[in-house]
Design a protein around this motif. Structure first.
Motif, PDB file in Angstrom:
ATOM      1  N   ALA A  95       0.814  -1.212   0.000  1.00  0.00           N
ATOM      2  CA  ALA A  95       0.000   0.000   0.000  1.00  0.00           C
ATOM      3  C   ALA A  95       0.846   1.260   0.000  1.00  0.00           C
ATOM      4  O   ALA A  95       0.513   2.255  -0.678  1.00  0.00           O
ATOM      5  N   MET A  96       1.948   1.259   0.749  1.00  0.00           N
ATOM      6  CA  MET A  96       2.733   2.477   0.935  1.00  0.00           C
ATOM      7  C   MET A  96       3.755   2.709  -0.164  1.00  0.00           C
ATOM      8  O   MET A  96       4.106   3.858  -0.450  1.00  0.00           O
ATOM      9  N   THR A  97       4.245   1.651  -0.805  1.00  0.00           N
ATOM     10  CA  THR A  97       5.325   1.819  -1.781  1.00  0.00           C
ATOM     11  C   THR A  97       4.974   2.788  -2.911  1.00  0.00           C
ATOM     12  O   THR A  97       5.752   3.708  -3.197  1.00  0.00           O
ATOM     13  N   PRO A  98       3.838   2.643  -3.590  1.00  0.00           N
ATOM     14  CA  PRO A  98       3.552   3.596  -4.672  1.00  0.00           C
ATOM     15  C   PRO A  98       3.365   5.026  -4.177  1.00  0.00           C
ATOM     16  O   PRO A  98       3.728   5.979  -4.887  1.00  0.00           O
ATOM     17  N   LEU A  99       2.848   5.196  -2.975  1.00  0.00           N
ATOM     18  CA  LEU A  99       2.667   6.536  -2.419  1.00  0.00           C
ATOM     19  C   LEU A  99       4.009   7.168  -2.081  1.00  0.00           C
ATOM     20  O   LEU A  99       4.204   8.373  -2.277  1.00  0.00           O
ATOM     21  N   ILE A 100       4.931   6.355  -1.576  1.00  0.00           N
ATOM     22  CA  ILE A 100       6.275   6.856  -1.255  1.00  0.00           C
ATOM     23  C   ILE A 100       7.041   7.171  -2.530  1.00  0.00           C
ATOM     24  O   ILE A 100       7.673   8.227  -2.649  1.00  0.00           O
ATOM     25  N   ALA A 101       6.971   6.275  -3.508  1.00  0.00           N
ATOM     26  CA  ALA A 101       7.678   6.497  -4.771  1.00  0.00           C
ATOM     27  C   ALA A 101       7.172   7.752  -5.467  1.00  0.00           C
ATOM     28  O   ALA A 101       7.942   8.461  -6.145  1.00  0.00           O
ATOM     29  N   ASP A 102       5.901   8.074  -5.289  1.00  0.00           N
ATOM     30  CA  ASP A 102       5.293   9.221  -5.962  1.00  0.00           C
ATOM     31  C   ASP A 102       5.755  10.557  -5.375  1.00  0.00           C
ATOM     32  O   ASP A 102       5.495  11.614  -5.964  1.00  0.00           O
ATOM     33  N   LEU A 103       6.458  10.535  -4.255  1.00  0.00           N
ATOM     34  CA  LEU A 103       6.996  11.772  -3.699  1.00  0.00           C
ATOM     35  C   LEU A 103       8.136  12.314  -4.552  1.00  0.00           C
ATOM     36  O   LEU A 103       8.434  13.510  -4.507  1.00  0.00           O
ATOM     37  N   ALA A 104       8.775  11.432  -5.305  1.00  0.00           N
ATOM     38  CA  ALA A 104       9.847  11.864  -6.204  1.00  0.00           C
ATOM     39  C   ALA A 104       9.291  12.775  -7.282  1.00  0.00           C
ATOM     40  O   ALA A 104       8.119  12.674  -7.664  1.00  0.00           O
ATOM     41  N   GLU A 105      10.126  13.650  -7.779  1.00  0.00           N
ATOM     42  CA  GLU A 105       9.692  14.617  -8.775  1.00  0.00           C
ATOM     43  C   GLU A 105       9.123  13.939 -10.013  1.00  0.00           C
ATOM     44  O   GLU A 105       8.157  14.424 -10.622  1.00  0.00           O
ATOM     45  N   ASP A 106       9.713  12.804 -10.390  1.00  0.00           N
ATOM     46  CA  ASP A 106       9.221  12.081 -11.563  1.00  0.00           C
ATOM     47  C   ASP A 106       8.200  11.013 -11.196  1.00  0.00           C
ATOM     48  O   ASP A 106       7.754  10.251 -12.061  1.00  0.00           O
ATOM     49  N   GLY A 107       7.835  10.920  -9.915  1.00  0.00           N
ATOM     50  CA  GLY A 107       6.842   9.944  -9.471  1.00  0.00           C
ATOM     51  C   GLY A 107       7.344   8.527  -9.428  1.00  0.00           C
ATOM     52  O   GLY A 107       6.555   7.587  -9.276  1.00  0.00           O
ATOM     53  N   ASN A 108       8.656   8.342  -9.544  1.00  0.00           N
ATOM     54  CA  ASN A 108       9.203   6.994  -9.655  1.00  0.00           C
ATOM     55  C   ASN A 108      10.445   6.832  -8.781  1.00  0.00           C
ATOM     56  O   ASN A 108      11.501   6.399  -9.248  1.00  0.00           O
ATOM     57  N   GLY A 109      10.325   7.188  -7.502  1.00  0.00           N
ATOM     58  CA  GLY A 109      11.450   7.064  -6.587  1.00  0.00           C
ATOM     59  C   GLY A 109      11.751   5.618  -6.247  1.00  0.00           C
ATOM     60  O   GLY A 109      10.909   4.729  -6.408  1.00  0.00           O
ATOM     61  N   ALA A 110      12.967   5.371  -5.802  1.00  0.00           N
ATOM     62  CA  ALA A 110      13.347   4.042  -5.307  1.00  0.00           C
ATOM     63  C   ALA A 110      12.944   3.946  -3.836  1.00  0.00           C
ATOM     64  O   ALA A 110      13.114   4.909  -3.075  1.00  0.00           O
ATOM     65  N   VAL A 111      12.424   2.808  -3.431  1.00  0.00           N
ATOM     66  CA  VAL A 111      11.899   2.630  -2.076  1.00  0.00           C
ATOM     67  C   VAL A 111      12.586   1.443  -1.417  1.00  0.00           C
ATOM     68  O   VAL A 111      12.793   0.398  -2.047  1.00  0.00           O
ATOM     69  N   ALA A 112      12.943   1.610  -0.148  1.00  0.00           N
ATOM     70  CA  ALA A 112      13.573   0.529   0.609  1.00  0.00           C
ATOM     71  C   ALA A 112      13.059   0.559   2.041  1.00  0.00           C
ATOM     72  O   ALA A 112      12.528   1.566   2.516  1.00  0.00           O
TER      73      ALA A 112
END
Length: 261
Positions: free
Chosen positions: A10-27
């Motif tokens: 649930a959280m991964t796409p929301l966290i990745a979307d914080l990146a300017e391009d919407g595609n941040g790396a998440v760990a």
């Protein structure tokens, strides 16, 4: 699906979307990244990107969506403070320094002994890595850097040798200067643990699980776990601090012998 898996999904796409391009790396880092979590563990999410939405990310719609989901999970009893947003370039710069044996000191309120980048990157659980950079960092850290090992051993053995021989330590014991002695005990315990992990070419765990993880190391001074436990949980009595100092000095001597062998 487990609750942990549900949370991550649930959280991964929301966290990745914080990146300017919407595609941040998440760990996922911390004790869960190390595979050492228990009922007291929280979820330490990391996100990496070149830049973040803004100019103020916490005022964006992406942040509002993330924050709303975070609050829903927190209301269900999930321990998650937020997310640490990091830039690729800054992490890469610091990692290059660590690999060259140049420790990059960073202090945050949530750390006792400072933040150790190699530990974080080597142990974190990669969830999303669109550019493969997180996996690349892990690969670079797969083998403990010899330059870093030499640097850590030199730094912390210098601390240990100094206090093993300095008369001020004995003076503080005689005076029962409790604040000083408690602080010095923590300082020396950290130096000892930093030393044994580096000697074994294993990244220092950070603030948590130090003794259990140290007990799994291949090369240690004799009865290391029992001796460290006795130092950190001394039996109270009129000679408590003198006995603790003697035990610390003995352990430091054994460390010197182990390194020299």
């Amino acid at each position: 699906m487990s609750r942990e898996a549900e949370l991550i999904a649930a959280m991964t796409p929301l966290i990745a979307d914080l990146a300017e391009d919407g595609n941040g790396a998440v760990a996922l880092a911390g004790s869960r990244g190390k595979g050492r979590s228990d009922a007291q563990s929280d979820f330490d999410f990391r996100v990496y990107a070149d830049a973040y939405r803004g100019p103020e990310v916490r005022q964006t719609a992406a942040w509002q969506r993330f924050d709303a989901a975070l609050r829903r999970w927190q209301a269900e009893g999930i321990r998650m403070d937020g997310v640490w947003m990091r830039r690729y370039a800054g992490v890469q710069r610091d990692l290059d320094s660590w690999l060259a044996g140049i420790v990059v000191p960073k202090s945050f309120e949530w750390t006792i002994w400072g933040y150790h980048l190699p530990t974080d990157l080597a142990s974190q659980q990669i969830i999303a890595d669109p550019r493969g950079l997180l996996a690349g960092w892990k690969q670079r850290l797969a083998q403990y850097p010899e330059a870093l090992r030499a640097s850590v051993l030199n730094q912390y053995m210098d601390i240990l040798r100094y206090w093993a021989r300095d008369y001020h330590y004995e003076s503080k014991v005689v005076r029962r200067d409790l604040v000083f002695l408690v602080g010095l005990t923590g300082k020396l315990a950290n130096a000892i643990l930093q030393t044994v992990f580096a000697f074994n070419r294993v990244y220092f765990p950070g603030d948590g699980w130090n003794l259990p993880m140290a007990a799994e190391l291949e090369r240690l001074p004799p009865d290391f776990l029992q001796r460290m436990t006795a130092i950190l949980e001394p039996v109270q009595g009129p000679d408590t601090w003198r006995r603790q100092r003697t035990e610390l000095i003995g352990l430091i001597a054994d460390l010197e012998a182990m390194i020299a062998a």
